[in-house]
Scaffold this motif. Structure first.
Motif, PDB file in Angstrom:
ATOM      1  N   ALA A 359       0.822  -1.207   0.000  1.00 18.75           N
ATOM      2  CA  ALA A 359       0.000   0.000   0.000  1.00 18.75           C
ATOM      3  C   ALA A 359       0.856   1.257   0.000  1.00 18.75           C
ATOM      4  O   ALA A 359       0.564   2.229  -0.705  1.00 18.75           O
ATOM      5  N   VAL A 360       1.919   1.251   0.788  1.00 20.06           N
ATOM      6  CA  VAL A 360       2.812   2.413   0.835  1.00 20.06           C
ATOM      7  C   VAL A 360       3.511   2.599  -0.513  1.00 20.06           C
ATOM      8  O   VAL A 360       3.634   3.717  -1.023  1.00 20.06           O
ATOM      9  N   GLN A 361       3.968   1.499  -1.098  1.00 19.06           N
ATOM     10  CA  GLN A 361       4.641   1.589  -2.392  1.00 19.06           C
ATOM     11  C   GLN A 361       3.712   2.179  -3.446  1.00 19.06           C
ATOM     12  O   GLN A 361       4.112   3.051  -4.239  1.00 19.06           O
ATOM     13  N   HIS A 362       2.473   1.731  -3.455  1.00 19.52           N
ATOM     14  CA  HIS A 362       1.497   2.287  -4.390  1.00 19.52           C
ATOM     15  C   HIS A 362       1.292   3.774  -4.145  1.00 19.52           C
ATOM     16  O   HIS A 362       1.258   4.580  -5.087  1.00 19.52           O
ATOM     17  N   ALA A 363       1.164   4.160  -2.868  1.00 19.16           N
ATOM     18  CA  ALA A 363       0.929   5.566  -2.528  1.00 19.16           C
ATOM     19  C   ALA A 363       2.096   6.448  -2.952  1.00 19.16           C
ATOM     20  O   ALA A 363       1.900   7.564  -3.445  1.00 19.16           O
ATOM     21  N   LEU A 364       3.306   5.951  -2.789  1.00 14.98           N
ATOM     22  CA  LEU A 364       4.491   6.725  -3.180  1.00 14.98           C
ATOM     23  C   LEU A 364       4.533   6.926  -4.697  1.00 14.98           C
ATOM     24  O   LEU A 364       4.805   8.027  -5.192  1.00 14.98           O
ATOM     25  N   LYS A 365       4.263   5.858  -5.412  1.00 17.63           N
ATOM     26  CA  LYS A 365       4.241   5.977  -6.877  1.00 17.63           C
ATOM     27  C   LYS A 365       3.140   6.922  -7.334  1.00 17.63           C
ATOM     28  O   LYS A 365       3.344   7.761  -8.226  1.00 17.63           O
ATOM     29  N   LYS A 366       1.983   6.805  -6.721  1.00 12.61           N
ATOM     30  CA  LYS A 366       0.860   7.669  -7.075  1.00 12.61           C
ATOM     31  C   LYS A 366       1.184   9.130  -6.807  1.00 12.61           C
ATOM     32  O   LYS A 366       0.735  10.030  -7.527  1.00 12.61           O
ATOM     33  N   ALA A 367       1.979   9.365  -5.747  1.00 15.29           N
ATOM     34  CA  ALA A 367       2.359  10.739  -5.392  1.00 15.29           C
ATOM     35  C   ALA A 367       3.485  11.284  -6.270  1.00 15.29           C
ATOM     36  O   ALA A 367       3.895  12.433  -6.103  1.00 15.29           O
ATOM     37  N   GLY A 368       4.006  10.463  -7.176  1.00 14.94           N
ATOM     38  CA  GLY A 368       4.994  10.950  -8.127  1.00 14.94           C
ATOM     39  C   GLY A 368       6.439  10.689  -7.785  1.00 14.94           C
ATOM     40  O   GLY A 368       7.342  11.276  -8.399  1.00 14.94           O
ATOM     41  N   VAL A 369       6.713   9.802  -6.808  1.00 15.64           N
ATOM     42  CA  VAL A 369       8.098   9.480  -6.481  1.00 15.64           C
ATOM     43  C   VAL A 369       8.681   8.630  -7.608  1.00 15.64           C
ATOM     44  O   VAL A 369       8.170   7.544  -7.916  1.00 15.64           O
ATOM     45  N   ALA A 370       9.744   9.106  -8.220  1.00  8.45           N
ATOM     46  CA  ALA A 370      10.321   8.439  -9.387  1.00  8.45           C
ATOM     47  C   ALA A 370      11.522   7.576  -9.007  1.00  8.45           C
ATOM     48  O   ALA A 370      12.151   7.779  -7.968  1.00  8.45           O
ATOM     49  N   GLY A 371      11.824   6.623  -9.860  1.00 12.47           N
ATOM     50  CA  GLY A 371      13.028   5.817  -9.699  1.00 12.47           C
ATOM     51  C   GLY A 371      12.986   4.833  -8.559  1.00 12.47           C
ATOM     52  O   GLY A 371      14.041   4.398  -8.071  1.00 12.47           O
ATOM     53  N   MET A 372      11.797   4.452  -8.123  1.00 10.17           N
ATOM     54  CA  MET A 372      11.686   3.525  -6.994  1.00 10.17           C
ATOM     55  C   MET A 372      11.963   2.094  -7.404  1.00 10.17           C
ATOM     56  O   MET A 372      11.539   1.645  -8.459  1.00 10.17           O
ATOM     57  N   GLY A 373      12.655   1.383  -6.537  1.00  8.15           N
ATOM     58  CA  GLY A 373      12.817  -0.043  -6.702  1.00  8.15           C
ATOM     59  C   GLY A 373      11.639  -0.773  -6.088  1.00  8.15           C
ATOM     60  O   GLY A 373      10.690  -0.166  -5.567  1.00  8.15           O
ATOM     61  N   ASP A 374      11.704  -2.100  -6.126  1.00  3.28           N
ATOM     62  CA  ASP A 374      10.621  -2.932  -5.599  1.00  3.28           C
ATOM     63  C   ASP A 374      10.818  -3.182  -4.105  1.00  3.28           C
ATOM     64  O   ASP A 374      11.468  -4.150  -3.710  1.00  3.28           O
ATOM     65  N   GLY A 375      10.263  -2.298  -3.299  1.00  2.00           N
ATOM     66  CA  GLY A 375      10.388  -2.428  -1.851  1.00  2.00           C
ATOM     67  C   GLY A 375       9.694  -3.653  -1.314  1.00  2.00           C
ATOM     68  O   GLY A 375      10.172  -4.302  -0.380  1.00  2.00           O
ATOM     69  N   VAL A 376       8.559  -3.998  -1.908  1.00  2.00           N
ATOM     70  CA  VAL A 376       7.814  -5.175  -1.448  1.00  2.00           C
ATOM     71  C   VAL A 376       8.632  -6.434  -1.686  1.00  2.00           C
ATOM     72  O   VAL A 376       8.736  -7.306  -0.816  1.00  2.00           O
ATOM     73  N   GLY A 377       9.255  -6.529  -2.850  1.00  2.00           N
ATOM     74  CA  GLY A 377      10.100  -7.674  -3.140  1.00  2.00           C
ATOM     75  C   GLY A 377      11.301  -7.758  -2.218  1.00  2.00           C
ATOM     76  O   GLY A 377      11.676  -8.843  -1.760  1.00  2.00           O
ATOM     77  N   ALA A 378      11.910  -6.597  -1.925  1.00  6.15           N
ATOM     78  CA  ALA A 378      13.069  -6.574  -1.022  1.00  6.15           C
ATOM     79  C   ALA A 378      12.678  -7.037   0.373  1.00  6.15           C
ATOM     80  O   ALA A 378      13.413  -7.794   1.026  1.00  6.15           O
ATOM     81  N   ALA A 379      11.500  -6.600   0.824  1.00  3.85           N
ATOM     82  CA  ALA A 379      11.018  -7.031   2.142  1.00  3.85           C
ATOM     83  C   ALA A 379      10.717  -8.524   2.155  1.00  3.85           C
ATOM     84  O   ALA A 379      11.029  -9.219   3.135  1.00  3.85           O
ATOM     85  N   ALA A 380      10.120  -9.006   1.075  1.00  4.04           N
ATOM     86  CA  ALA A 380       9.787 -10.439   0.998  1.00  4.04           C
ATOM     87  C   ALA A 380      11.042 -11.299   1.079  1.00  4.04           C
ATOM     88  O   ALA A 380      11.032 -12.374   1.695  1.00  4.04           O
ATOM     89  N   GLU A 381      12.129 -10.840   0.474  1.00  4.01           N
ATOM     90  CA  GLU A 381      13.381 -11.592   0.549  1.00  4.01           C
ATOM     91  C   GLU A 381      13.868 -11.725   1.990  1.00  4.01           C
ATOM     92  O   GLU A 381      14.370 -12.778   2.403  1.00  4.01           O
ATOM     93  N   VAL A 382      13.709 -10.650   2.768  1.00  5.36           N
ATOM     94  CA  VAL A 382      14.112 -10.698   4.187  1.00  5.36           C
ATOM     95  C   VAL A 382      13.188 -11.633   4.956  1.00  5.36           C
ATOM     96  O   VAL A 382      13.642 -12.458   5.774  1.00  5.36           O
ATOM     97  N   LEU A 383      11.893 -11.518   4.715  1.00  5.38           N
ATOM     98  CA  LEU A 383      10.929 -12.318   5.472  1.00  5.38           C
ATOM     99  C   LEU A 383      11.024 -13.793   5.114  1.00  5.38           C
ATOM    100  O   LEU A 383      10.689 -14.658   5.947  1.00  5.38           O
ATOM    101  N   ASP A 384      11.483 -14.106   3.905  1.00  6.22           N
ATOM    102  CA  ASP A 384      11.549 -15.476   3.437  1.00  6.22           C
ATOM    103  C   ASP A 384      12.911 -16.112   3.694  1.00  6.22           C
ATOM    104  O   ASP A 384      13.127 -17.276   3.362  1.00  6.22           O
ATOM    105  N   ALA A 385      13.832 -15.341   4.247  1.00  4.42           N
ATOM    106  CA  ALA A 385      15.186 -15.857   4.433  1.00  4.42           C
ATOM    107  C   ALA A 385      15.229 -16.916   5.537  1.00  4.42           C
ATOM    108  O   ALA A 385      14.476 -16.857   6.502  1.00  4.42           O
TER     109      ALA A 385
END
Length: 385
Positions: A359-385
């Motif tokens: 939800a936060v990632q979507h909100a940031l993109k909607k607000a015009g933040v450019a050049g974002m990486g995949d934060g959800v994927g990065a978090a999933a890698e930590v949670l799945d480790a």
């Protein structure tokens, strides 16, 4: 723009705040029953069992007493019973350090050792104050207003060297992160029920050392008189001195049963993994963490404070997330609109974290933040480790 109907959680929002936190169903169910006698054995057992688990959470062999009142009631009890008339040094690097400072001024002579919110505590200034005869030191262990974890062990070592009392606010670390009150020479430690303990708001617990009992004030408060709690705590069955919030005690007892089932080591590891996953998302998004750390300080393991991106308003970010049924926190006082905070404490794990970050990632993109990486994927890698 849609206001989504929340179907799957009975119209309940997901609270990803630095408290209150989601309350497990079995904890809620514990409150939904007929009243019981608060001078009877059933209540006494619930109180005693809760206190026993809380001792594990505090990392103490000292007795723990539970007060009907929020965490601030516990903070005031800690100062009012032991700091009346004393010279107090208050370490401040956030809102709740300021609260302890202000409480201290009601009862003693306070030297405020203040750092900018989210920056390291000034331990050299503390050492100088202790050399000058300070009798009590107050500190917030986990300062959620800024997302910084303060060095309780280092502070405790300094305080004990000068034979002063150490009051530690563990309201948002006890039950979620490592707290070793006895090892860290903490004399009075405090926790609130609606944070890492994942119980309803309205209770505070206070652990008190033998050194503190030796220095208890004669001019004590009435309702928050910890000597009265100590006296009634020795009764069989265990009692509070005044009528307690019985449903909240029953809920807390169930929350403590959950903590015992999970085990403190596993619970601490879970909280640390969740906070690490949020920080991984922040890094992938290209955003900045708010706290400024040195070797002694660390990021909070129960809330993550992030600098608001340039051009993004608080309402655009948190408002979008809220329309999706999730609440995250903004900044407090002078930090309103400058930071946002994602709680990761209590009875939450990977599903709640990933939903929030999406939800936060979507909100940031909607607000015009450019050049974002995949934060959800990065978090999933930590949670799945």
């Amino acid at each position: 723009m849609h206001q989504y109907t929340l179907i799957f959680m009975e119209n309940e929002r997901l609270l990803m705040l630095p408290g209150p936190v989601p309350v497990p169903e079995r904890v809620r169910q514990a409150m939904m029953r007929q009243a019981i006698n608060h001078r009877g054995p059933e209540f006494g057992t619930a109180y005693a069992e809760s206190a026993a688990v809380l001792k594990e959470c505090f990392g103490t062999k000292n007795e723990v007493y539970i007060i009907s009142g929020s965490g601030t009631a516990g903070m005031e009890a800690a100062v009012a019973n032991f700091g009346r008339g004393k010279r107090i040094a208050s370490l401040v690097n956030g809102k709740f350090g300021e609260r302890l400072r202000d409480l201290g001024r009601r009862y003693g002579d306070v030297t405020a050792i203040e750092s900018t919110w989210g920056t390291p505590l000034d331990l050299d200034a503390l050492a100088a104050a202790l050399e000058g005869g300070v009798e009590m030191v107050t500190m917030v262990h986990n300062e959620t207003s800024a997302g910084i974890l303060n060095p309780a062990k280092d502070v405790g070592k300094l305080v004990r060297k000068h034979d002063a009392l150490f009051v530690m606010d563990g309201v948002t670390s006890v039950g979620g992160d490592e707290v070793l009150a006895d090892e860290w020479s903490v004399d009075i430690a405090i926790v609130g029920s609606q944070k890492c303990l994942a119980a309803p708001a309205g209770l505070a617990a206070v652990a008190v050392s033998d050194r503190a009992w030796e220095r208890i004030a004669e001019d004590r408060p009435y309702y928050l008189d910890l000597a009265a709690y100590r006296k009634n705590g020795k009764k069989t069955p265990m009692e509070t001195p005044y009528t307690p919030a019985v449903p909240l005690f029953l809920a807390l007892a169930e929350a403590m049963a959950i903590i015992r089932e999970e085990g403190m080591a596993a619970r601490i590891a879970r909280h640390r993994r969740m906070s690490a996953s949020v920080r991984a998302a922040v890094s992938a998004w290209g955003l900045s963490m708010f706290p400024q750390l040195d070797a002694a300080h660390a990021y909070s393991n129960t809330v993550t404070a992030v600098v608001m991106p340039e051009g993004v308003t608080d309402s655009a970010l948190r408002g979008t997330v809220k329309r999706m049924g999730i609440e995250i926190a903004g900044g407090q006082d002078h930090l309103k609109g400058k930071i946002f905070r994602i709680g990761s404490m209590g009875a939450v794990s990977a599903p709640e974290i990933l939903a929030t970050l999406a939800a936060v990632q979507h909100a940031l993109k909607k607000a015009g933040v450019a050049g974002m990486g995949d934060g959800v994927g990065a978090a999933a890698e930590v949670l799945d480790a």
